[in-house]
Design a protein around this motif. Structure first.
Motif, mmCIF file in Angstrom:
data_model
loop_
_atom_site.group_PDB
_atom_site.id
_atom_site.type_symbol
_atom_site.label_atom_id
_atom_site.label_comp_id
_atom_site.label_asym_id
_atom_site.label_seq_id
_atom_site.Cartn_x
_atom_site.Cartn_y
_atom_site.Cartn_z
ATOM 1 N N ARG A 1 -28.024 44.262 117.370
ATOM 2 C CA ARG A 1 -26.654 44.156 117.003
ATOM 3 C C ARG A 1 -25.683 45.052 117.978
ATOM 4 O O ARG A 1 -24.684 44.544 118.522
ATOM 5 N N SER B 1 -12.325 45.314 117.447
ATOM 6 C CA SER B 1 -13.388 44.702 116.428
ATOM 7 C C SER B 1 -12.979 43.266 115.979
ATOM 8 O O SER B 1 -13.879 42.409 115.543
ATOM 9 N N ILE C 1 -19.872 39.224 110.270
ATOM 10 C CA ILE C 1 -19.810 40.523 109.554
ATOM 11 C C ILE C 1 -18.129 40.897 109.368
ATOM 12 O O ILE C 1 -17.450 40.151 110.305
ATOM 13 N N SER C 2 -18.017 41.897 108.847
ATOM 14 C CA SER C 2 -16.226 42.320 108.736
ATOM 15 C C SER C 2 -16.069 43.102 109.726
ATOM 16 O O SER C 2 -16.958 43.991 110.501
ATOM 17 N N THR D 1 -17.326 46.657 109.617
ATOM 18 C CA THR D 1 -18.728 46.983 110.070
ATOM 19 C C THR D 1 -18.867 47.293 111.565
ATOM 20 O O THR D 1 -19.412 48.073 111.978
ATOM 21 N N ASN E 1 -17.605 50.531 112.750
ATOM 22 C CA ASN E 1 -18.564 51.624 112.316
ATOM 23 C C ASN E 1 -19.532 51.443 113.579
ATOM 24 O O ASN E 1 -19.931 52.625 113.930
ATOM 25 N N GLU E 2 -20.003 50.276 114.183
ATOM 26 C CA GLU E 2 -21.109 50.260 114.781
ATOM 27 C C GLU E 2 -20.128 50.919 116.205
ATOM 28 O O GLU E 2 -20.805 51.618 117.315
#
Length: 233
Positions: free
Chosen positions: A8, A29, A40-41, A44, A47-48
């Motif tokens: 991912r 994002s 995914i949100s 998330t 965060n990545e």
């Protein structure tokens, strides 16, 4: 480093780079989640992104903006293309045009260089021998968003003024075949990228390069330099 990332995270980094190459804008994002239906949100993904930022691969130009790739990201991305031979083919019409122009005399080689500059949206230089330099496409380079400001134009102009000196310095050191020089690795300027190919056979010995912003289409420009390499093999 690329192979050590999760699938991912690899996808996110590649996508941020490709989107920025296309748009010249920071990548958010929310846009990634919506456009690529990630399932995914945005939180998330953010965060990545923070982890990619910690790794020195992307950065946030200002608070609440999306992210931009760093020189390290472009270097990783371009080397991955070379290593895995992911270079795309030129369009049939593009290859046909270049084949019509390409003859191994200096006049036609210069015509080929001008055509490649237009296709790449970048400047092109061609050292037919160590001390026989031709370059073209400054208008293509200055048309890129990165070079709209006066200071950036001055930086590029200084590089152009030193072009012969730089090529004299690197001509013997560069290995045969294709090379990608990004950021600090690039003798033409740490704010630029250069894709070049050095060739040598019984009839010719030269160095051909595409000079553009770090936000260049590496895949396409590698295909253009490959065209030159194959003509001199």
């Amino acid at each position: 480093m690329f192979n050590m990332m999760t699938e991912r995270k690899q996808f996110l980094l590649e996508t941020i780079i490709k989107e920025h190459i296309k748009t010249a804008q920071p990548v958010s994002s929310g846009m990634l989640v919506t456009k690529y239906k990630l399932g995914i949100s945005p939180a998330t993904v953010r965060n990545e992104m923070i982890e990619l930022e910690d790794d020195g691969l992307i950065y946030q130009p200002h608070t609440s903006a999306g992210r931009l790739p760093t020189a390290a990201a472009y270097r990783l991305f371009s080397q991955e293309i070379l290593k895995n031979k992911k270079i795309k083919n030129l369009k049939e019409s593009e290859e046909s045009l270049l084949n019509q122009l390409f003859f191994k005399d200096e006049v036609n080689l210069r015509k080929t260089a001008r055509a490649i500059s237009e296709l790449a949206g970048a400047s092109v230089f061609w050292a037919f021998h160590k001390n026989d330099l031709y370059y073209t496409g400054l208008s293509q380079l200055f048309a890129q968003p990165e070079f709209k400001q006066t200071s950036a134009i001055c930086d590029v102009s200084n590089i152009i003024d030193r072009m012969e000196e730089i090529i004299d310095d690197i001509f013997e050191e560069i290995s045969l075949g294709e090379q990608i020089l990004v950021g600090e690795d690039n003798p033409f300027g740490n704010f630029l990228s250069t894709i070049l190919v050095k060739y040598k056979n019984q009839d010719a010995h030269g160095l051909f390069g595409i000079l553009g912003p770090m936000r260049m289409d590496y895949n396409r420009n590698l295909a253009l330099t490959r065209f030159i390499r194959e003509k001199f093999e």
